[in-house]
Enzyme design. Structure first.
Site, PDB file in Angstrom:
ATOM      1  CG  ASP A  22      -1.986  -1.070   1.163  1.00 39.38           C
ATOM      2  OD1 ASP A  22      -1.734  -2.131   0.561  1.00 39.38           O
ATOM      3  OD2 ASP A  22      -3.061  -0.861   1.743  1.00 39.38           O
ATOM      4  CE  LYS A  44      -6.899  -1.427   2.493  1.00 35.07           C
ATOM      5  NZ  LYS A  44      -5.535  -1.931   2.797  1.00 35.07           N
ATOM      6  CE  LYS A  76      -5.473   1.993   2.450  1.00 38.03           C
ATOM      7  NZ  LYS A  76      -4.342   1.298   3.114  1.00 38.03           N
TER       8      LYS A  76
END
Length: 309
Positions: free
Chosen positions: A146, A245, A209
Site C-alpha cells: 500500500d 479499497k 485506495k
C-alpha cells in the site's frame, strides 16, 4: 499504459449530484435478515485486517493474524450454517518491520500480508528511500504493498511527476500487488480525485485506495463514488479491471453494507470479491460479529465476548 491526460483532463464532477447519489445509495437498496447476514459475512472476506500503530509488537501482530485466520466465533459460523466454510479475512496489513512476524503467523494459509510503505502516511521522503522501503517489505514476504502518493503532484496538477512516481513504485513491487493510496482528504477537489485515480491506474496500480486513515477526512461515500466511476471509465476504455479499497474511519457493520451496495450498484457483482474489493479496517470486524450474534441469537453481545483483533 502510457500517461494519457485525455482520459481525465477536462472531466467535470458535479459536486451536488455526487452527494445526492451517494446519499441515496443506502436508501434505494436495503438488505435485511438472512440477506444482511450474508452481506456481512462477505464483508469479512474483504477486510484487510490492519494494525498501524506506533506501539505495534510481534505479539499484537500474532493476535491480529490469529483473528484473520478465524474471524468469526465458531458458534456464529454454526448458527449461520457456514461451519464448513473456509472463512478468513482478505489480508493482514502492517508496517514493513512487522511483515516477517505476520508472514510467520500466517504460514500454511492463503492470507496475503499487505504492507504500507513509501513513507506512510505522509510520503514525504526522497523517492529513492521510498522505493527501497517497498523492496524491503517485498523481501520480507509482503504480497501486497500500500503506497502513498505525493499529494503535491496532484495539487499542482503535475500529472507526469505523479505517473513517474507510481510507475517507479510499480516496478519496485515486482510480483507484489500495488495499492495506491490517494489520501483523498488532502486533494481538495473531486476533479483532483478523479484525475489522480486515473493516473495511478495508468501507471500500474492494481488497486486504488481512498485514505491512509491518518488524514482529517478519510473514506466517504461521495469520494468513493468518484473513484469508482473512474474505475468504471478506465475499465471501459482499456478492458482492465482495477480494485478499490476504502479505508480510514470505517468502523460499523452498517458502513460495511453501504460500501458493498456502492460496489454492487456501480460496478456489479465481480467487485464484491476480495480480488477487486477490500476494506481497510480493524474495529469494524467486532461490530460485524455483534450484528451476526444478534441475527443468530436475538441478542447483542458485549464487545468483550468476541476475540479482539
Amino acid at each position: 499504459m502510457a500517461l494519457t491526460p485525455a482520459m481525465f483532463e477536462g472531466h467535470g464532477v458535479n459536486l451536488s449530484a455526487t452527494r445526492q447519489r451517494a446519499a441515496t445509495l443506502t436508501t434505494r437498496r436495503t438488505v435485511k435478515k438472512l440477506h444482511q447476514a450474508a452481506w456481512l459475512v462477505n464483508a469479512v472476506r474483504c477486510i484487510d485486517l490492519t494494525t498501524l500503530s506506533g506501539d505495534d509488537t510481534e505479539g499484537r501482530v500474532k493476535r491480529l493474524c490469529a483473528k484473520a485466520r478465524n474471524p468469526l466465533a465458531q458458534h456464529l459460523k454454526e448458527g449461520l450454517g457456514i461451519a464448513g466454510m473456509p472463512l478468513t479475512t482478505g489480508a493482514v496489513c502492517v508496517y514493513p518491520t512487522m511483515v516477517a512476524h505476520a508472514v510467520k503467523a500466517l504460514r500454511g494459509t492463503d492470507i496475503p500480508v499487505a504492507s504500507v510503505a513509501t513513507g506512510f502516511p505522509a510520503g514525504l521522503m526522497p523517492l529513492k528511500l521510498r522505493l527501497e522501503e517497498i523492496r524491503y517489505a517485498v523481501g520480507e514476504g509482503a504480497g501486497e504493498i500500500d503506497i502513498v502518493i505525493t499529494r503535491e503532484h496532484v495539487l499542482k496538477n503535475d500529472w507526469a511527476a505523479l505517473y513517474d512516481e507510481v510507475a517507479a513504485m510499480r516496478e519496485a513491487c515486482g510480483k507484489a500487488h500495488l495499492k495506491a493510496i490517494l489520501a483523498t482528504g488532502d486533494l481538495k477537489t473531486l476533479r483532483n480525485v478523479y484525475a489522480a485515480s486515473m493516473v495511478a491506474m495508468q501507471a500500474g496500480a492494481d488497486f486504488i485506495k481512498t485514505s491512509t486513515g491518518k488524514e482529517s477526512v478519510n473514506a466517504t461515500l461521495p469520494v468513493s463514488l468518484v473513484m469508482v466511476r473512474a474505475l468504471r471509465d478506465y475499465g471501459e476504455m482499456t478492458g482492465h479491471r482495477i480494485g478499490f479499497k476504502p479505508a480510514g474511519g470505517i468502523k460499523s457493520a452498517k458502513e460495511a453494507l453501504a460500501w458493498q451496495i456502492l460496489m454492487k450498484e456501480e460496478l456489479g457483482r465481480p467487485w464484491l470479491e476480495p480480488d477487486l474489493f477490500r476494506f481497510g479496517a480493524s474495529s469494524m470486524l467486532a461490530d460485524i460479529e455483534r450484528q451476526l450474534e444478534h441475527y443468530v441469537t436475538g441478542r447483542y453481545a458485549a464487545f468483550s465476548r468476541h476475540a479482539l483483533a
